[in-house]
Design a protein around this motif. Structure first.
Motif: not given
Length: 292
Positions: A119, A213, A216-221, A223-225, A229
């Protein structure tokens, strides 16, 4: 090959920005140079973070696999002079099972650190351009890494930032480096999925899927960077299919699959360190700083 100092040819689909004046270019260049030095230093730090996490993950994965294989071999293992001790085999198996449980989460921790390192790599590679900051209250020209003026390309019109290399060429070198680590992260994720399948209980009919996942929040990391996808892994589909064919539903991976996982983790097959060293040497020489 020496980098070209010529202005890059724009793709027809790219927007056409006005050529900056010599005076604006003189103002832009020092700010662009500072930003590039900062972003390449960030890339170097993220690379070091990755390598540290990769080394820790390999150690954790080896400990998990060794404990699992030792426990699987325990029923038929020759214990020598200890074989007549009451319950020794069961107690040893129980300790190895406990060690498996302890070791199981550690590769995930190392993998998470690698995700964060990638990231950082992606963010640095996307923040190399230097844009003029629009302000109606101050005559002083300021610069930022975000585009306020749609007429500002942030690349000095393709002019060399230091001596020879243009902004787009710096971005291309950074992207080449980043893509290696993204590809290797995909492979590491697949390996961690296999390791997580080790402790499947008897009778289980499913194992972790690529779309699950791992923390926790792996997918967010992701997609956000924009690491990637969706739930596909295009560079590894053939390798992934071979691994899945070697497994039975609800069962731990075979000895052969686990050995392939450990060997693949150690090899870092998608990262060409010699090419990374070349990139860092070229960029460092251009910017007159040491990156290697």
């Amino acid at each position: 090959m020496e980098p070209s100092a010529a202005t890059p040819v724009r793709h027809p689909s790219e927007p056409c920005y006005p050529t900056p004046s010599p005076s604006s270019l003189r103002q832009w260049r020092p700010a662009a140079q500072r930003n590039l030095r900062n972003q390449w230093s960030r890339l170097l730090a993220a690379k070091a973070r990755w390598l540290a996490a990769d080394d820790a993950g390999r150690s954790h994965a080896s400990a998990l696999v060794n404990a699992h294989l030792s426990r699987s071999y325990m029923p038929g293992m020759d214990l020598g002079v200890l074989r007549d001790m009451p319950g020794i085999r069961d107690r040893a198996s129980a300790k190895l099972a406990h060690k498996e449980v302890q070791c199981r989460e550690m590769p995930i921790s190392a993998y998470k650190e690698m995700v964060l390192a990638v990231s950082d790599l992606v963010k640095a590679s996307h923040a190399m351009r230097c844009f003029s900051e629009v302000s109606s209250s101050s005559p002083i020209v300021r610069f930022t890494d975000s585009q306020d003026d749609l007429n500002d390309s942030g690349d000095g019109g393709g002019a060399p930032v230091f001596k020879l290399i243009s902004m787009s060429e710096f971005e291309g070198l950074a992207q080449e480096l980043v893509e290696m680590f993204i590809s290797e992260l995909q492979l590491k994720r697949l390996i961690v999925l296999e390791l997580l399948s080790i402790n499947l209980k008897e009778g289980a009919d499913s194992s972790p899927e690529w779309s699950d996942e791992l923390y926790d929040r792996e997918l967010y990391e992701f997609l956000s960077t924009r690491i990637w996808s969706g739930d596909s892994c295009p560079l590894l589909e053939n390798w992934r299919a071979d691994v899945l064919q070697a497994r039975l539903p609800g069962r731990s991976p075979s000895h052969e699959v686990l050995q392939v996982c450990l060997t693949s983790w150690l090899a870092n097959v998608n990262i060409k360190m010699s090419r990374i060293d070349e990139i860092l040497e070229l960029v460092g020489e251009e910017m007159q700083i040491r990156l290697c």
